[in-house]
Design a protein around this motif. Structure first.
Motif, PDB file in Angstrom:
ATOM      1  N   TYR A 199       0.845  -1.146   0.028  1.00 41.74           N
ATOM      2  CA  TYR A 199       0.065   0.065   0.125  1.00 41.74           C
ATOM      3  C   TYR A 199       0.973   1.227  -0.105  1.00 41.74           C
ATOM      4  N   VAL A 200       0.702   2.214  -0.950  1.00 36.35           N
ATOM      5  CA  VAL A 200       1.362   3.364  -1.055  1.00 36.35           C
ATOM      6  C   VAL A 200       0.697   4.591  -0.349  1.00 36.35           C
ATOM      7  N   ASP A 201      -0.665   4.781  -0.953  1.00 33.24           N
ATOM      8  CA  ASP A 201      -1.431   5.943  -0.237  1.00 33.24           C
ATOM      9  C   ASP A 201      -2.751   5.822  -0.952  1.00 33.24           C
ATOM     10  N   GLY A 202      -3.701   6.882  -0.566  1.00 32.19           N
ATOM     11  CA  GLY A 202      -4.864   6.670  -1.066  1.00 32.19           C
ATOM     12  C   GLY A 202      -5.665   8.168  -0.883  1.00 32.19           C
ATOM     13  N   ASP A 203      -6.626   8.508  -1.625  1.00 31.59           N
ATOM     14  CA  ASP A 203      -7.472   9.516  -1.556  1.00 31.59           C
ATOM     15  C   ASP A 203      -8.855   9.104  -1.139  1.00 31.59           C
ATOM     16  N   CYS A 204      -9.189   9.660   0.142  1.00 33.53           N
ATOM     17  CA  CYS A 204     -10.506   8.957   0.713  1.00 33.53           C
ATOM     18  C   CYS A 204     -11.307  10.071   1.064  1.00 33.53           C
ATOM     19  N   ARG A 205     -12.837   9.809   1.269  1.00 35.02           N
ATOM     20  CA  ARG A 205     -13.669  10.786   1.744  1.00 35.02           C
ATOM     21  C   ARG A 205     -14.498   9.856   2.711  1.00 35.02           C
ATOM     22  N   LEU A 206     -15.137  10.545   3.623  1.00 34.30           N
ATOM     23  CA  LEU A 206     -15.855   9.966   4.756  1.00 34.30           C
ATOM     24  C   LEU A 206     -17.367  10.567   4.604  1.00 34.30           C
ATOM     25  N   SER A 207     -18.402   9.748   4.552  1.00 30.45           N
ATOM     26  CA  SER A 207     -19.827  10.021   4.632  1.00 30.45           C
ATOM     27  C   SER A 207     -20.391   9.086   6.010  1.00 30.45           C
ATOM     28  N   ASP A 208     -21.655   9.648   6.203  1.00 35.25           N
ATOM     29  CA  ASP A 208     -22.382   8.910   7.246  1.00 35.25           C
ATOM     30  C   ASP A 208     -23.157   7.848   6.527  1.00 35.25           C
TER      31      ASP A 208
END
Ligand code: ZN
Length: 121
Positions: free
Chosen positions: A88-97
């Motif tokens: 694993y290198v990195d990632g773009d993430c977003r959180l939602s309910d």
């Protein structure tokens, strides 16, 4: 990718660090995700990732329950292959309910509020 999700569920810090690229690997006591109560994993798509590839992308949605409800972590992760292992290198993430009346991510078919959302309280 699935094995790293399992490692988060099992709080297997050693495995998570071992499969993290050295350039982006956090210090051992900084892996916040292992304290969360993971309840589901959905793989959205993968790019590359075959034996011939040296880089790969995995898009997934991992869900967790917490005291006040639940969150969906939607991430596009980048991996590289080194000595036969995906790191694993990195990632773009977003959180939602997670919606209380929505289907529970654990796959039970019940509403979140009547399933893992109950246990979270
Ligand atoms: Zn559930």
């Amino acid at each position: 990718m699935r094995s790293r999700y399992s490692a988060y569920v099992l709080k297997d810090l050693n495995y998570l660090l071992k499969t993290w690229h050295p350039d982006t690997r956090p210090v051992a006591n900084d892996l916040g995700g292992t304290t969360l109560r993971w309840i589901g994993l959905e793989i959205v798509r993968t790019e590359h990732g075959s034996e011939q590839d040296s880089v790969g992308v995995v898009e997934f949605i991992a869900s967790y329950a917490h005291a006040a409800g639940g969150k969906r972590l939607h991430e596009v992760s980048r991996f590289v292959r080194a000595q036969g292992c995906w790191l694993y290198v990195d990632g773009d993430c977003r959180l939602s309910d997670i919606l209380r009346n929505g289907r529970c991510p654990c796959g039970s078919g019940r509403k979140f509020k009547r399933c893992c959302g109950l246990i979270a309280r």
